[in-house]
Design an enzyme around this catalytic site. Structure first.
Site, PDB file in Angstrom:
ATOM      1  N   LYS A   1       0.869  -1.185   0.000  1.00  0.00           N
ATOM      2  CA  LYS A   1       0.000   0.000   0.000  1.00  0.00           C
ATOM      3  C   LYS A   1       0.899   1.225   0.000  1.00  0.00           C
ATOM      4  CE  LYS A   1      -3.492   0.417   2.930  1.00  0.00           C
ATOM      5  NZ  LYS A   1      -4.215   0.711   4.206  1.00  0.00           N
TER       6      LYS A   1
ATOM      7  N   ASP B   1     -13.740   0.325  11.141  1.00  0.00           N
ATOM      8  CA  ASP B   1     -14.153   0.298   9.731  1.00  0.00           C
ATOM      9  C   ASP B   1     -14.302  -1.154   9.262  1.00  0.00           C
ATOM     10  OD1 ASP B   1     -14.982   1.387   7.358  1.00  0.00           O
ATOM     11  OD2 ASP B   1     -12.969   1.752   6.583  1.00  0.00           O
TER      12      ASP B   1
END
Length: 967
Positions: free
Chosen positions: A693, A796
């Site tokens: 990422k 989340d």
């Protein structure tokens, strides 16, 4: 004899009779005309209903084909009187979506009952209903109504109003108190109301039999005058903010059968006067601040079936008279300060289903007849001071699902048949003084998921028959006197997550077959007498918690243990050695001896080949370095030369360097974009795959306005994932950070994420796989919430953040918004911005930025619904401003509708009952009031009990009680 009256004379007068007949005939055409007009109006309104409320069942209303009279009286859901007037409409659970049309009262003047429960009605409460003067029954439960409830004072004929399980906001409709004919009021589960108090004028509802106002934001005290409502049979005020004492006047409600006041802030003692409620069947005052004792008169109520007083501050003993009950089926009083003995006859005369007295200070012997009726499902007495031996009768209690007697002073041997209870999911006998052996009957416990026997005096060998219990997930037999080998057959337990055998007298070698336990997360074999080498194949698992220390193992320590920084897990084995001393590790283990010259030419050949490989590696490295001298990597508008320096933070031994990662950041390796950067799939030179990422950089020409927040996100993710290890949480290898580039390197998940698998035509997932995914995610979240020094809230949780490995085992990912709870021990954390994803956000985020573990529970409930239904959190078919939670809620009214909620791809599955149970767990997780949601530890256990391979013996067991179980 009475003389004839003048009326009789007139009736006998032929002239008058003829006049009356002619008068009647003159009005007949008008009456017929009016009736025909009314019938046409009714037909037109029903046609309008069909157009306004769409749904498959509406197709049966063939209004266009109806000829003459009042044919609509034959329509499904429509009832008429003898004159063709519509008196009842019942379209409950018809899957209707749309607006309820106006004009109902003028079109259907005789309407007495309107039932539209379990549908999706738009635009709030139909205000046109306020003109229906004949309306006696109104039911809009589970119908998705929003907005405010208008003043309904003018519905004076109303006897029943049910607006439960909707989404109303604003002021509570206290105007219902003006409807003096009411017999039933149900506004359960409408937590969006403004805080309000129950007014004393409620007592003017003299006919009221049912008053259900649970979870409606009610505060203040229960008015004592409620004792004047002597018609009440059902009083439910749970899940609110009620405080103060329970009024003794409630004892005057002689018709009361159900009293539910749980999940409030009530204090003081339980009034003795409640013992006067001779018709009481269900009493639940759990989770309050009640003190004092349990009144003896309360236990003497002959018809009392359910007594729940758990999580209060009660003292004293358990009423002995409860042992005489012929009705008691559920006794749940855990989490108090109760002392003394349980009634010895408890369960002898009644069909006891649940006995839950954990976390008290009870003593004496356990009641031997608790399972006399053969229907006991849950026996939970852990964390008390019970003594003596286990009653032999418990071994014959074949119905048991959970048997937990841990943390007591029980002794003697364990009855052999107890190990083989056929339906038991948990057998927990830990922290007692039990002796004897583990019987071979353990092989009969086919549904067993957890076996806890730690801290006892159990001796003998671990029987190989335990390998027959293939549903086992956790085994803890530590701190006993077990001897002999670890049976290699234990490798058949393919679901095993924990194997704790430390502090025993086990000898022989470590079975190589343990390497087949792909789900193993905890392996502790320390402090035994194990010999031989540590199997290399076992290191392919590398559980998150691994301990071989203090044994008699010998030979070289496998390199993966050294690379992963797990060298301390083998300390205390004097005959172990290491090929080199790892960096930052004290040389507490000796170096392995160098190869002897006597090994001859073979060893020389091996050394030569090794040297050649090293030279080749150096040459390849030089070539790569030279090729980078003139290379400039252009990526995302950034220039990053090979000379760029990175701060490297690693959490595992790395098999790659930063240059191999940076060189691979090319367009062809991009697999996705997110709000914070780009994700790459990179194949390393050693054949492994990693995911990288790349977060947006500070030096971008146009950095996003929330750059400072993204910097915090990077810091959060690195700190969070770097500090935790769990097989269901994605592994973060390292972080590379420089002024112009920030990279996170993760393990690669070949099967993508759960969102794509469910919604984007990914791999088909059968129900056992989906259940395994749900259980894995639940275990990962339970680890974050309950197993760390300071709990972590992910904040989340969603299907796109659940990654799937090659075996479709789940791993929770993306901790960019995670929050570690404060060191002061709070159970909540705050954020300056609302984080999370629409469709998964807990409703409390609407009025608070505080994140709690219960927010993750809510989001996980949505994930469960996705797994069962195959639906996204928001679908057009749910209706405007509605989501999957509302849709699933509307399906759970009947078994048939619940079946209809199951993913059509699973229509062939034999596990439909288990799927429905998971939907019920999901609904419990998504309750609007956080305090009513279970913890993730509870969710893990609930999911274990509905494992597809288990037989559901709970049957009709009341889910409210199942979902609230502690043990």
């Amino acid at each position: 004899m009475r003389p004839p009256t003048s009326n009789n004379n007139s009736n006998n007068n032929p002239t008058m009779s003829l006049f009356s007949l002619l008068l009647s005939l003159s009005f007949l055409p008008l009456a017929l005309s009016l009736r025909a007009a009314t019938l046409r109006t009714q037909s037109n309104f029903l046609s309008l209903m069909k157009d306004s409320l769409s749904g498959p069942s509406m197709a049966s209303w063939d209004i266009a084909g109806a000829v003459g009279g009042s044919p609509y009286c034959n329509f499904s859901g429509i009832s008429c009187d003898d004159h063709g007037y519509v008196v009842e409409i019942d379209l409950s659970s018809w899957k209707l979506v749309g607006d309820f049309p106006s004009g109902v009262c003028s079109s259907l003047p005789m309407l007495r009952a309107l039932w539209l429960a379990d549908n999706d009605i738009r635009n709030g409460f139909p205000k046109d209903l306020l003109n229906c003067s004949s309306l006696a029954e109104l039911n809009f439960s589970h119908s998705g109504l929003t907005g405010t409830v208008p003043d309904i004072s003018q519905l004076q004929s109303l006897r029943l109003i049910d607006l439960s399980n909707n989404f109303f906001t604003g002021e509570f409709p206290t105007s219902i108190i003006n409807l003096t004919n009411l017999e039933v009021i149900d506004l359960n589960q409408n937590p969006g109301f403004d805080p309000w108090k129950l007014p004393e004028t409620i007592t003017q509802l003299k006919k009221l039999r049912v008053l259900i106002l649970s979870t409606t934001s009610m505060g203040g005290e229960i008015p004592p005058c409620i004792g004047n409502m002597t018609s009440l049979a059902d009083l439910e005020l749970s899940g609110n903010r009620l405080a103060g004492r329970i009024p003794a006047t409630i004892g005057k409600l002689q018709s009361l059968r159900s009293l539910e006041l749980y999940y409030n802030h009530l204090s003081g003692e339980i009034p003795d006067e409640l013992g006067n409620l001779t018709k009481l069947v269900d009493l639940d005052m759990s989770d309050n601040h009640l003190t004092g004792g349990i009144p003896e008169k309360l236990g003497a109520i002959s018809g009392l079936e359910v007594l729940q007083l758990y999580t209060n501050r009660l003292t004293g003993g358990v009423p002995r008279v409860l042992g005489n009950s012929t009705a008691l089926s559920l006794l749940s009083i855990y989490g108090n300060f109760l002392t003394g003995e349980l009634p010895p006859d408890l369960g002898r005369h009644s069909k006891l289903i649940l006995l839950e007295v954990a976390d008290n200070q009870l003593s004496g012997q356990l009641p031997r007849d608790a399972c006399a009726a053969g229907e006991l499902l849950y026996l939970l007495v852990l964390n008390n001071h019970f003594s003596g031996e286990l009653p032999e009768t418990y071994a014959q209690c074949k119905s048991l699902i959970r048997f937990r007697v841990a943390n007591n002073q029980l002794n003697g041997s364990i009855p052999e048949e107890l190990f083989g209870l056929p339906h038991a999911a948990i057998i927990d006998l830990g922290f007692n003084r039990f002796e004897g052996t583990i019987a071979k009957t353990i092989g009969n416990a086919k549904n067993l998921s957890a076996l806890f026997l730690s801290h006892n005096l159990i001796s003998g060998a671990l029987p190989p028959e335990i390998s027959w219990d293939t549903n086992l997930v956790k085994i803890d037999l530590s701190h006993n006197l077990l001897s002999g080998p670890i049976p290699p057959e234990i490798a058949n337990l393919y679901k095993l997550n924990q194997l704790s055998l430390q502090e025993n007298k086990l000898d022989s070698s470590i079975p190589v077959s343990l390497s087949l336990l792909k789900s193993l997360n905890v392996l502790n074999l320390s402090n035994n007498y194990l010999t031989g080498e540590i199997p290399q194949s076992l290191c392919n698992l590398l559980p998150n918690s691994l301990d071989f220390s203090n044994n008699r193992l010998s030979g070289p320590v496998p390199l993966p243990l050294i690379k992963e920084g797990l060298i301390e897990s083998v300390y205390g084995n004097p005959e172990l050695c290491v090929p080199f001393h790892p960096d930052l590790t004290k040389p507490t283990l000796p170096l392995c001896p160098k190869p002897s010259i006597r090994r001859g030419l073979n060893d020389v050949w091996v050394i030569g080949v090794s040297l050649m490989l090293m030279i080749l590696a150096v040459l390849l490295f030089l070539k790569r370095w030279l090729s980078r001298k003139n290379a400039v990597i252009e990526q995302d508008g950034l220039s990053s030369s090979p000379s760029s320096l990175y701060d490297v933070t690693s959490f595992h031994k790395l098999s790659f360097d930063q240059h191999e990662i940076v060189e691979a950041l090319t367009d062809r390796n991009i697999v996705g974009h997110g709000g914070s950067g780009t994700v790459y799939k990179i194949a390393l030179s050693n054949g492994e795959m990693v995911a990288v990422k790349k977060l947006w950089s500070r030096t971008m020409k146009n950095p996003p306005p929330y750059q400072s927040y993204l910097d915090k996100e990077l810091k959060t993710e690195v700190e969070t994932l770097g500090s935790i290890r769990h097989k269901n949480i994605v592994k973060l290898y390292c972080c590379f950070s420089s002024m112009d580039c920030k990279l996170l390197v993760y393990e690669y998940m070949p099967n993508g994420n759960l969102w794509d698998a469910l919604h984007s035509g990914g791999s088909f997932l059968d129900w056992p796989t989906r259940h395994r995914i749900a259980s894995g995610v639940a275990q990962g979240l339970a680890y974050l919430h309950h197993d760390l020094l300071f709990p972590i809230v992910h904040r989340d949780i969603k299907t796109s953040n659940i990654l799937l490995d090659e075996d479709f085992e789940p791993k929770v990912a993306d901790f960019g918004v995670a929050k570690v709870l404060q060191a002061r021990g709070d159970h909540e954390s705050s954020a300056t911005v609302i984080t999370g994803t629409y469709g998964y956000l807990a409703p409390e985020y609407a009025y608070s930025t505080k994140a709690t573990t219960k927010c993750d529970v809510y989001s996980f409930g949505v994930v469960l619904m996705e797994l069962v239904t195959g639906k996204k959190p928001n679908e057009p078919e749910f209706g405007e401003n509605q989501d999957i939670i509302h849709w699933v809620s509307s399906k759970m009214g009947t078994k048939e509708r619940a079946m209809d909620a199951i993913d059509k791809q699973l229509s062939w599955s034999p596990f439909k009952e288990e799927m429905i149970q998971v939907l019920r767990i999901a609904l419990r997780c998504t309750l609007r009031t956080p305090a009513l949601r279970p913890s993730m530890n509870e969710v893990v256990q609930l999911l274990l009990e509905v494992d597809p391979s288990k037989f559901d013996v709970a049957g009709s067991f009341k889910f409210k009680h199942l979902a609230s179980l502690k043990g």
